[in-house]
Scaffold this motif. Structure first.
Motif, PDB file in Angstrom:
ATOM      1  N   ARG A 215       0.832  -1.201   0.000  1.00  0.00           N
ATOM      2  CA  ARG A 215       0.000   0.000   0.000  1.00  0.00           C
ATOM      3  C   ARG A 215       0.867   1.251   0.000  1.00  0.00           C
ATOM      4  O   ARG A 215       2.030   1.228   0.415  1.00  0.00           O
ATOM      5  CB  ARG A 215      -0.922   0.044   1.225  1.00  0.00           C
ATOM      6  N   ALA A 216       0.275   2.353  -0.464  1.00  0.00           N
ATOM      7  CA  ALA A 216       0.882   3.675  -0.363  1.00  0.00           C
ATOM      8  C   ALA A 216      -0.193   4.640   0.112  1.00  0.00           C
ATOM      9  O   ALA A 216      -1.395   4.411  -0.087  1.00  0.00           O
ATOM     10  CB  ALA A 216       1.453   4.127  -1.701  1.00  0.00           C
ATOM     11  N   ARG A 217       0.235   5.701   0.736  1.00  0.00           N
ATOM     12  CA  ARG A 217      -0.727   6.642   1.313  1.00  0.00           C
ATOM     13  C   ARG A 217      -0.986   7.838   0.422  1.00  0.00           C
ATOM     14  O   ARG A 217      -2.101   8.377   0.399  1.00  0.00           O
ATOM     15  CB  ARG A 217      -0.210   7.133   2.667  1.00  0.00           C
ATOM     16  N   GLN A 234      -0.959   7.589 -11.642  1.00  0.00           N
ATOM     17  CA  GLN A 234      -2.310   7.454 -11.108  1.00  0.00           C
ATOM     18  C   GLN A 234      -2.770   6.004 -11.085  1.00  0.00           C
ATOM     19  O   GLN A 234      -3.408   5.557 -10.132  1.00  0.00           O
ATOM     20  CB  GLN A 234      -3.278   8.311 -11.935  1.00  0.00           C
ATOM     21  N   ALA A 235      -2.425   5.253 -12.122  1.00  0.00           N
ATOM     22  CA  ALA A 235      -2.779   3.838 -12.152  1.00  0.00           C
ATOM     23  C   ALA A 235      -2.059   3.074 -11.054  1.00  0.00           C
ATOM     24  O   ALA A 235      -2.651   2.224 -10.372  1.00  0.00           O
ATOM     25  CB  ALA A 235      -2.445   3.251 -13.520  1.00  0.00           C
ATOM     26  N   LEU A 236      -0.771   3.367 -10.867  1.00  0.00           N
ATOM     27  CA  LEU A 236      -0.015   2.687  -9.814  1.00  0.00           C
ATOM     28  C   LEU A 236      -0.548   3.075  -8.435  1.00  0.00           C
ATOM     29  O   LEU A 236      -0.676   2.223  -7.547  1.00  0.00           O
ATOM     30  CB  LEU A 236       1.472   3.031  -9.927  1.00  0.00           C
ATOM     31  N   ALA A 237      -0.865   4.360  -8.258  1.00  0.00           N
ATOM     32  CA  ALA A 237      -1.410   4.817  -6.980  1.00  0.00           C
ATOM     33  C   ALA A 237      -2.720   4.098  -6.668  1.00  0.00           C
ATOM     34  O   ALA A 237      -2.972   3.699  -5.527  1.00  0.00           O
ATOM     35  CB  ALA A 237      -1.611   6.326  -7.008  1.00  0.00           C
ATOM     36  N   ALA A 238      -3.551   3.924  -7.687  1.00  0.00           N
ATOM     37  CA  ALA A 238      -4.815   3.215  -7.482  1.00  0.00           C
ATOM     38  C   ALA A 238      -4.568   1.770  -7.067  1.00  0.00           C
ATOM     39  O   ALA A 238      -5.233   1.232  -6.171  1.00  0.00           O
ATOM     40  CB  ALA A 238      -5.660   3.274  -8.751  1.00  0.00           C
ATOM     41  N   ALA A 239      -3.597   1.121  -7.703  1.00  0.00           N
ATOM     42  CA  ALA A 239      -3.277  -0.268  -7.355  1.00  0.00           C
ATOM     43  C   ALA A 239      -2.751  -0.383  -5.928  1.00  0.00           C
ATOM     44  O   ALA A 239      -2.937  -1.404  -5.267  1.00  0.00           O
ATOM     45  CB  ALA A 239      -2.254  -0.828  -8.336  1.00  0.00           C
ATOM     46  N   LEU A 240      -2.115   0.684  -5.445  1.00  0.00           N
ATOM     47  CA  LEU A 240      -1.547   0.685  -4.096  1.00  0.00           C
ATOM     48  C   LEU A 240      -2.510   1.254  -3.062  1.00  0.00           C
ATOM     49  O   LEU A 240      -2.133   1.443  -1.897  1.00  0.00           O
ATOM     50  CB  LEU A 240      -0.239   1.484  -4.084  1.00  0.00           C
TER      51      LEU A 240
END
Length: 251
Positions: A215-217, A234-240
């Motif tokens: 996860r990422a915050r 944005q795609a990576l952030a959504a996955a995290l």
């Protein structure tokens, strides 16, 4: 030129804190006695290669420019063309070390043409950071802000907590230099936005597995990132599972 200027700024600071110096008067004398038959540009590369074994993305062009043929135990890469030898000689001759890690970072940022002083940090960022906070960043200015904030924070690790999305050498190099200034050995978490014939969601899930982060915050974006980099971030952030996005103001 940007690479050498930035790398040498960090190298001078780190060398000044080492017991076995490679950039002081004694090292210069030893080189004149035993290695003066080799050009100064070669000595410069040898010094950077030595530091690169600990901090590859700070001192080797391989991970910075995404060169082929770089590995953890040999991060220099192939196909890198240095500036003229006389130019390297002039850069390498400077011996004044930055007075602090913040100033070394400021010099590295200036070498890459990224603005902001040694103490400039977006006031929204430090309060959101903790040793358990993972951050996705996109855009050179965003990377610079995160690097400054992490250097000023306590018990924060650029190498393990920050994921930089982008192919631009300035972002990749600044993140690597921040790792070196924290004396945090190893390569940082660098993600190229390029993807084969797959959806953004599939690409992001694959990168998530590669990074080994659950996860990422936070997602931090700056306006100097291009569209493809922002979309990938944005795609990576959504996955995290990122739930908060901060946008830096325009330059």
């Amino acid at each position: 030129m940007c690479f050498y200027r930035a790398a040498l700024a960090a190298a001078r600071l780190i060398d000044g804190e080492n017991d076995h110096r490679v950039l002081d008067a004694d090292a210069d004398a030893a080189w004149r006695a035993y290695g003066s038959d080799l050009p100064t540009a070669v000595r410069c590369d040898l010094v950077l290669r030595n530091f690169a074994m600990l901090y590859p993305a700070a001192f080797a062009p391989g991970p910075v420019f995404r060169l082929p043929g770089w590995y953890d135990d040999d991060p220099w890469g192939t196909g890198f063309e240095r500036p003229p030898a006389k130019v390297i000689e002039g850069l390498f001759a400077a011996r004044t070390a930055p007075p602090s890690a913040a100033e070394a970072l400021a010099q590295a940022l200036a070498a890459w043409g990224i603005g902001g002083g040694a103490d400039a940090v977006d006031p929204r960022l430090p309060e959101r950071l903790s040793p358990s906070t993972n951050v996705v960043v996109v855009g050179p200015r965003a990377v610079a802000e995160v690097a400054r904030a992490f250097l000023r924070g306590e018990r924060l690790s650029v190498r393990t907590q920050v994921v930089a999305v982008g192919d631009g050498p300035e972002s990749r190099h600044i993140l690597g230099i921040a790792c070196a200034l924290q004396l945090d050995k190893g390569a940082p978490l660098l993600v190229s936005p390029r993807r084969p014939d797959e959806t953004a969601t599939a690409w992001a899930e694959r990168e998530k597995q590669r990074l080994g982060i659950a996860r990422a915050r936070l997602l931090l974006r700056s306006p100097d990132a291009d569209t493809s980099e922002v979309e990938a971030a944005q795609a990576l952030a959504a996955a995290l599972g990122v739930e908060e996005t901060l946008d830096l103001a325009g330059a």
